[in-house]
Design a protein around this motif. Structure first.
Motif, PDB file in Angstrom:
ATOM      1  N   PRO A 267       0.974  -1.213   0.180  1.00  0.00           N
ATOM      2  CA  PRO A 267       0.053   0.060  -0.012  1.00  0.00           C
ATOM      3  C   PRO A 267       0.840   1.287  -0.177  1.00  0.00           C
ATOM      4  CG  PRO A 267      -0.076  -1.132   2.056  1.00  0.00           C
ATOM      5  CD  PRO A 267       0.667  -2.137   1.181  1.00  0.00           C
ATOM      6  N   SER A 268       0.310   2.353  -0.446  1.00  0.00           N
ATOM      7  CA  SER A 268       0.769   3.638  -0.475  1.00  0.00           C
ATOM      8  C   SER A 268       1.462   4.002   0.880  1.00  0.00           C
ATOM      9  CB  SER A 268      -0.097   4.779  -0.813  1.00  0.00           C
ATOM     10  OG  SER A 268       0.600   5.916  -1.124  1.00  0.00           O
ATOM     11  N   GLY A 269       2.964   4.334   0.736  1.00  0.00           N
ATOM     12  CA  GLY A 269       3.484   4.944   2.015  1.00  0.00           C
ATOM     13  C   GLY A 269       4.229   3.801   2.709  1.00  0.00           C
ATOM     14  N   CYS A 270       4.132   2.724   2.099  1.00  0.00           N
ATOM     15  CA  CYS A 270       4.861   1.486   2.984  1.00  0.00           C
ATOM     16  C   CYS A 270       6.315   1.700   2.707  1.00  0.00           C
ATOM     17  CB  CYS A 270       4.097   0.317   2.594  1.00  0.00           C
ATOM     18  SG  CYS A 270       4.699  -0.260   0.921  1.00  0.00           S
ATOM     19  N   GLY A 271       6.971   2.416   1.938  1.00  0.00           N
ATOM     20  CA  GLY A 271       8.339   2.380   2.093  1.00  0.00           C
ATOM     21  C   GLY A 271       9.056   1.769   0.620  1.00  0.00           C
ATOM     22  N   LYS A 272       8.285   1.726  -0.217  1.00  0.00           N
ATOM     23  CA  LYS A 272       8.755   0.966  -1.471  1.00  0.00           C
ATOM     24  C   LYS A 272       9.672   1.872  -2.395  1.00  0.00           C
ATOM     25  CE  LYS A 272       4.666   0.776  -3.205  1.00  0.00           C
ATOM     26  NZ  LYS A 272       3.780   1.525  -2.345  1.00  0.00           N
ATOM     27  N   SER A 273       9.513   3.295  -2.561  1.00  0.00           N
ATOM     28  CA  SER A 273      10.404   4.035  -3.110  1.00  0.00           C
ATOM     29  C   SER A 273      11.518   4.123  -2.148  1.00  0.00           C
ATOM     30  CB  SER A 273       9.542   5.441  -3.373  1.00  0.00           C
ATOM     31  OG  SER A 273       8.543   5.200  -4.214  1.00  0.00           O
ATOM     32  N   THR A 274      11.331   4.299  -0.704  1.00  0.00           N
ATOM     33  CA  THR A 274      12.388   4.540  -0.071  1.00  0.00           C
ATOM     34  C   THR A 274      13.204   3.701  -0.168  1.00  0.00           C
ATOM     35  OG1 THR A 274      10.858   5.484   1.472  1.00  0.00           O
ATOM     36  CG2 THR A 274      12.962   4.805   2.422  1.00  0.00           C
ATOM     37  N   LEU A 275      12.731   2.207  -0.294  1.00  0.00           N
ATOM     38  CA  LEU A 275      13.884   1.167  -0.185  1.00  0.00           C
ATOM     39  C   LEU A 275      14.628   1.082  -1.693  1.00  0.00           C
ATOM     40  CD1 LEU A 275      15.082  -1.585   0.833  1.00  0.00           C
ATOM     41  CD2 LEU A 275      12.833  -2.796  -0.356  1.00  0.00           C
TER      42      LEU A 275
ATOM     43  N   THR B  73       5.509  -1.264  -8.271  1.00  0.00           N
ATOM     44  CA  THR B  73       4.281  -1.052  -8.872  1.00  0.00           C
ATOM     45  C   THR B  73       2.987  -1.016  -7.856  1.00  0.00           C
ATOM     46  OG1 THR B  73       2.973  -2.018 -10.805  1.00  0.00           O
ATOM     47  CG2 THR B  73       3.947  -3.526  -9.725  1.00  0.00           C
ATOM     48  N   HIS B  74       1.958  -0.560  -8.355  1.00  0.00           N
ATOM     49  CA  HIS B  74       0.769  -0.565  -7.596  1.00  0.00           C
ATOM     50  C   HIS B  74      -0.208  -1.478  -8.169  1.00  0.00           C
ATOM     51  CE1 HIS B  74       0.777   2.050  -4.272  1.00  0.00           C
ATOM     52  NE2 HIS B  74       1.395   2.937  -4.719  1.00  0.00           N
ATOM     53  N   ASN B  75       0.119  -1.782  -9.439  1.00  0.00           N
ATOM     54  CA  ASN B  75      -0.934  -2.586 -10.128  1.00  0.00           C
ATOM     55  C   ASN B  75      -0.595  -3.852 -10.273  1.00  0.00           C
ATOM     56  OD1 ASN B  75      -1.967  -3.885 -12.444  1.00  0.00           O
ATOM     57  ND2 ASN B  75      -1.777  -2.028 -13.807  1.00  0.00           N
TER      58      ASN B  75
HETATM   59  N1  ATP Z   1      11.695  12.939   1.992  1.00  0.00           N
HETATM   60  C1  ATP Z   1      11.036  12.408   3.061  1.00  0.00           C
HETATM   61  N2  ATP Z   1      11.004  13.113   4.289  1.00  0.00           N
HETATM   62  C2  ATP Z   1      10.321  12.568   5.319  1.00  0.00           C
HETATM   63  N3  ATP Z   1       9.667  11.400   5.262  1.00  0.00           N
HETATM   64  C3  ATP Z   1       9.326  10.959   3.814  1.00  0.00           C
HETATM   65  C4  ATP Z   1      10.240  11.441   2.929  1.00  0.00           C
HETATM   66  N4  ATP Z   1       9.954  10.333   1.824  1.00  0.00           N
HETATM   67  C5  ATP Z   1       8.956   9.558   2.318  1.00  0.00           C
HETATM   68  N5  ATP Z   1       8.771   9.815   3.617  1.00  0.00           N
HETATM   69  C6  ATP Z   1       7.926   8.922   4.370  1.00  0.00           C
HETATM   70  O1  ATP Z   1       8.184   7.479   4.231  1.00  0.00           O
HETATM   71  C7  ATP Z   1       7.411   6.773   4.127  1.00  0.00           C
HETATM   72  C8  ATP Z   1       7.582   5.552   3.039  1.00  0.00           C
HETATM   73  O2  ATP Z   1       7.435   6.483   1.824  1.00  0.00           O
HETATM   74  P1  ATP Z   1       7.583   6.122   0.256  1.00  0.00           P
HETATM   75  O3  ATP Z   1       7.514   7.149  -0.624  1.00  0.00           O
HETATM   76  O4  ATP Z   1       8.734   5.122   0.281  1.00  0.00           O
HETATM   77  O5  ATP Z   1       6.095   5.336   0.159  1.00  0.00           O
HETATM   78  P2  ATP Z   1       5.845   4.283  -1.233  1.00  0.00           P
HETATM   79  O6  ATP Z   1       5.831   3.044  -0.860  1.00  0.00           O
HETATM   80  O7  ATP Z   1       6.966   4.603  -2.232  1.00  0.00           O
HETATM   81  O8  ATP Z   1       4.247   5.235  -1.260  1.00  0.00           O
HETATM   82  P3  ATP Z   1       3.647   5.273  -2.745  1.00  0.00           P
HETATM   83  O9  ATP Z   1       3.166   4.139  -3.217  1.00  0.00           O
HETATM   84  O10 ATP Z   1       2.686   6.366  -2.349  1.00  0.00           O
HETATM   85  O11 ATP Z   1       4.829   5.964  -3.680  1.00  0.00           O
HETATM   86  C9  ATP Z   1       6.068   7.562   4.095  1.00  0.00           C
HETATM   87  O12 ATP Z   1       5.533   7.611   5.341  1.00  0.00           O
HETATM   88  C10 ATP Z   1       6.356   8.850   3.523  1.00  0.00           C
HETATM   89  O13 ATP Z   1       5.704   9.948   4.289  1.00  0.00           O
END
Ligand code: ATP
Ligand code: MG
Lengths: 301, 572
Positions: free
Chosen positions: A88-96, A253-255
């Motif tokens: 789900p959105s915000g779970c940290g995929k992009s962060t990883l 991906t979300h899809n």
């Molecule tokens: N630059 C930042 N500064 C502070 N918090 C951040 C930053 N980038 C992301 N976060 C937080 O880290 C968490 C994970 O974010 P991330 O962008 O990795 O989610 P995601 O899984 O990619 O979501 P989405 O599917 O919506 O892209 C979220 O709670 C977000 O608010």
């Protein structure tokens, strides 16, 4: 194979019948526990043990300031395979994903612990040449981000910054990359026009061409199709299909259908934790965790 | 809400309308009056009740209340009529300002004529307006034309025909003479000056050698020998210069003699006669015989002289070319300095400096710099650039010219630098905004491709921010080109004998003082002796200044739009 207790955990203090959301929470069990701050070891398919890993992540944690975004993530990304990250959105995929090529260094508040290795080379060790490291990976962002220059210059950008001057090499790389990104036919007559004049889908394929121009060891893609129409999405998916075997691809991906279509392995993340990780076919058909099944079938999120 | 909102809309809209009206009115005033200056008016003769005849061009009119004593000075029968006229107009009278010229004969350029003193008016057929190099305009009827002292024509029409036949050639010879005087003699003077400076340099070196090594030393002997050689060479050179100088003088005398053969004689309205040499006459026309096309010709000719000619008559007549040139060159030099400085400063502030209290303080300080009164910059420029930096440069490189300053006084370089300082905050602020507006995704794309920070800035950030940086440059140019106060301290002058760029090596003379349109306007408006004649020129020059600044800006905007099309337009 990591064996885990797959029975749903019920928490006495929360599980009173007077609590109105009880039944629902009980149903979700583990995810609810994660939300409450508990950590579970991920459920990992043993098929992965047989693959040669390109990227190895060990107990990786990441904080944005005081907020933790990744909790002890450990996973291996197999070579020459497509691995999808879902959740789900915000779970940290992009962060990883952004941690893999250390793009998170650009955010001042980021702190990390744990380690990542690209083959044998540590990514986060002291004294690592980040620039050299990034050159070994290509990245495609969620939104197309072509540079304000010609199509040609966009594609060969990684070579330009390496100081490659030889016209022959540049031309050749430009063509093979554009062909690789299925953009050659559309772009060959306007190579020297601004890349910003391309359509969104073309721009995204241009970014793919740029990402593969320096023949990286790994390709990172963050929702590459989220801004595209079905036709452009189809082209990108075909592209991933073609690149499979040649490149190691980690794609967010979300899809769900897309993940099922293009990936060999899928990792399901939730609130910064890796929940389940396994071969796409089995994960989509018969996941080991009910939570994963719920998420995939859309009963959740 | 609605009951409160409506009046606010009206108030805000009204304010905007007010501002627009004021700006449009100002520009309209400048345009209308500026365009009208060079239009050749008709010549009118006013016969007054006192028996005077006043002839000239009407320049403006006004309404005033004449004191009763004024009426008493009129002849008896006129008094009665004047009183009736005034009574019919609530005691108010109309008067017109007539440009009568002929300053050397009657000590004034203009005369007021009140309507109650006018007996009759007429448009004399053969009055000719002569614009001269000195003494302003002359109004008179041509009565005779002499060649070599012999009368060749004596009716106005014939005299005028003769005048027109010879005037063009005479002016050409006069211009030739001017070029000889300024360019050729100027060149000789320069070479002479350089030779003198070389000699002086050798003298200083010899002196220095004596002090440093003593009279018996080898070094002193060496320097002494060089000095003697220099002296010899100088003496030879002097003779050569004398010869060339004499040649040019001869040529000039020949041209003058040829021109002096022709004389025209005019009679003023008061019957005074005046002969004049025709080289003095810049332009002449029989005002009341001109067709519309003829007037147009005079009008355009005057514009041409204004734009391309040198000023005369203490700047109140003639052209402003040196001022245009000075303004443009100074602005461009300023841009050359301010843009790199400002961009680099902004780059550091935005891209490299770690955000913190120090950076905030610096940013506030930079913004405050924009509010410092411009004259303060002028004082700083004079003290720092002219005296300190310029003085040091003189000590080091131009010691043979001292005590005459070279760089140690106002000049176009110091003026440009002072204005660069003045406009620096504008560029820094605009550049910072432009840098901040570069999308983070582009930077990330570059980093992800393995680019270093500088490569990202150089290849992605700067090109993308270029239109915004250009906007800063445009604002800086608009501010700098119109600034006058600091220039008065650091190098703008009323009359600069030489342009800062010319054909004498090293071609660009950044130490020279220069003329500036803004300062020219101030000079015309407040320092002019013939202020009535200068007023219309103030408007024309203002119009020109506005046009030039607009032109510079349009050029820069055009450039910016090209860049923007290239870098910013996106299909997504
Ligand atoms: N630059 C930042 N500064 C502070 N918090 C951040 C930053 N980038 C992301 N976060 C937080 O880290 C968490 C994970 O974010 P991330 O962008 O990795 O989610 P995601 O899984 O990619 O979501 P989405 O599917 O919506 O892209 C979220 O709670 C977000 O608010
Ligand atoms: Mg994301």
């Amino acid at each position: 194979m990591v064996t885990t207790d797959t029975t749903r955990v019920t928490n006495g203090s929360n599980g009173t019948a007077a609590d109105p959301g009880y039944a629902e929470r009980k149903n979700r069990g583990r995810l609810q526990e994660i939300a409450a701050g508990k950590w579970f070891p991920p459920v990992v398919d043993h098929q992965l043990e047989r693959e040669e890993p390109v990227l190895t992540v060990n107990n990786f944690c990441l904080w944005y300031g005081n907020a933790q975004a990744l909790f002890d993530v450990s996973m291996k990304v197999p070579k020459s395979k497509v691995t999808a990250l879902i959740g789900p959105s915000g779970c940290g995929k992009s962060t990883l994903l952004r941690s893999v090529n250390r793009l998170n260094d650009l955010v001042d508040s980021v702190r990390i612990s744990g380690e990542m290795n690209l083959y044998e080379d540590s990514i986060y060790a002291k004294g690592v040449d980040v620039i050299e490291l990034r050159k070994r990976m290509g990245m495609v962002a969620q939104k197309p981000n072509p540079f304000p220059m010609s199509i040609y210059e966009n594609v060969i950008y990684p070579l330009r910054i390496d100081g490659v001057r030889d016209r022959r090499i540049l031309d050749e790389v430009c063509e093979t990359s554009l062909r690789g990104a299925a953009l050659w036919d559309e772009a060959k007559d306007r190579l020297h026009q601004s890349a910003l004049g391309l359509s969104g889908g073309q721009q995204q394929r241009l970014c793919v061409a740029r990402a593969i121009a320096s023949e990286p060891e790994m390709l990172l893609m963050d929702e590459p199709c989220s801004a595209l129409d079905p036709i452009a999405t189809g082209k990108i998916e075909d592209l991933i299909d073609q690149l499979r075997g040649e490149y190691t691809i980690l794609i967010v991906t979300h899809n769900m259908q897309q993940a099922a279509r293009v990936s060999d392995y899928t990792a399901f993340m939730y609130l910064g934790q890796l929940v389940e990780y396994g071969a796409t076919a089995s994960l989509f058909k018969k996941p080991q965790l009910k939570e994963t099944e719920d998420y995939i079938s859309g009963r959740f999120g | 809400m609605a009951s409160l909102g409506q009046p606010m809309v009206w108030l805000a809209g009204g304010m905007l309308a007010l501002c627009s009206v004021m700006i449009i009115a100002l520009i309209l005033l400048v345009v209308v009056r500026g365009m009208a200056t060079f239009w050749p008016g008709a010549i009118t003769s006013y016969h007054t009740v006192n028996g005077q005849v006043i002839t000239g061009e009407v320049t403006r009119s006004s309404t005033y209340e004449p004191r009763p004593e004024l009426i008493d000075t009129l002849p008896q029968d006129a008094q009665e009529r004047a009183r009736q006229l005034l009574a019919a107009n609530d005691g108010l009278a109309e008067r017109v300002l007539v440009r009568t010229g002929n300053y050397e004969l009657d000590n004034s350029h203009f005369t007021w004529v009140s309507n109650y003193t006018i007996e009759r008016m007429e448009k004399p057929e053969w009055f000719v307006v002569m614009e001269r190099l000195t003494w302003g305009r002359f109004y008179g009827v041509p009565t005779a034309f002499y060649v070599d002292g012999e009368l060749v024509a004596d009716t106005p029409a014939d005299v005028w025909r003769e005048f027109e036949r010879h005037h063009g050639d005479i002016r050409k010879r006069w211009q030739q003479r001017r070029i000889l005087e300024s360019k050729d003699i100027g060149k000789i003077n320069h070479q002479q000056e350089r030779a003198r400076l070389e000699l002086r340099g050798a003298e200083i070196a010899a002196q220095q050698a004596r002090i440093d090594y003593g009279v018996r030393s080898e070094q002193f002997n060496q320097a002494q020998r060089t000095l003697e050689q220099q002296q010899q060479r100088f003496a030879q050179g002097e003779a050569e210069f004398e010869r060339r100088y004499a040649d040019i003088r001869e040529e000039i005398v020949a041209l003058n003699q040829e021109n002096d053969r022709y004389q025209i004689r005019l009679m003023t309205v008061n019957g005074q006669e005046k002969s004049m040499g025709m080289a003095e006459v810049v332009r002449a026309y029989p005002a009341n015989q001109l067709s519309l096309l003829g007037r147009m010709g005079v009008y355009l000719d005057r514009w041409q002289e204004f734009l391309l000619g040198d000023p005369r008559e203490a700047n109140s007549e003639g052209g402003v070319f040196p001022a245009i040139f000075g303004t443009v060159v100074m602005t461009l030099i300023m841009v050359v300095f301010v843009v790199p400085f400002g961009v680099l400063a902004a780059l550091y502030l935005r891209e490299y400096a770690k955000a913190g209290p120090l950076v905030s303080v610096i940013r506030i300080a930079v913004n405050n710099l924009a509010g410092v009164p411009s004259i303060v910059y002028g004082v700083f420029g004079l003290g720092f650039f002219c005296y300190l930096v310029g003085g040091s440069i003189d000590q080091l490189f131009f010691s043979e010219k001292l005590p005459n300053p070279t760089f140690g006084t106002g000049g176009i370089l110091w003026a440009s630098l002072t204005l660069a300082l003045l406009t620096l905050p504008v560029v820094i602020v605009a550049t910072e905004e432009a840098l901040a507006a570069v999308p983070g995704s582009m930077r990330e794309g570059s980093y992800a491709s393995g680019a270093s920070k500088w490569q990202t800035i150089q290849r992605i950030v700067l090109p993308r921010a270029m239109p915004g940086i250009m906007t800063g440059m445009i604002l800086a140019m608009a501010r700098g080109a119109g600034e006058v106060a600091p220039l008065m301290l650091v190098g703008a002058v009323k009359l600069a004998p030489e342009l800062p760029i010319d054909s004498i090596a090293p071609f660009v003379h950044l130490e020279r003082s220069f003329m500036h349109l803004g300062f020219h306007i101030y000079d015309l408006g407040f320092q002019s002796q013939n202020s009535e004649a200068a007023i219309p020129m103030v408007f024309t020059t203002t119009l020109l200044l506005i046009l030039i600044i607009t032109l510079l800006n349009v050029g820069a905007i055009w450039l910016r739009n090209r860049l923007r099309r290239k870098f910013v337009v996106s299909a997504v």
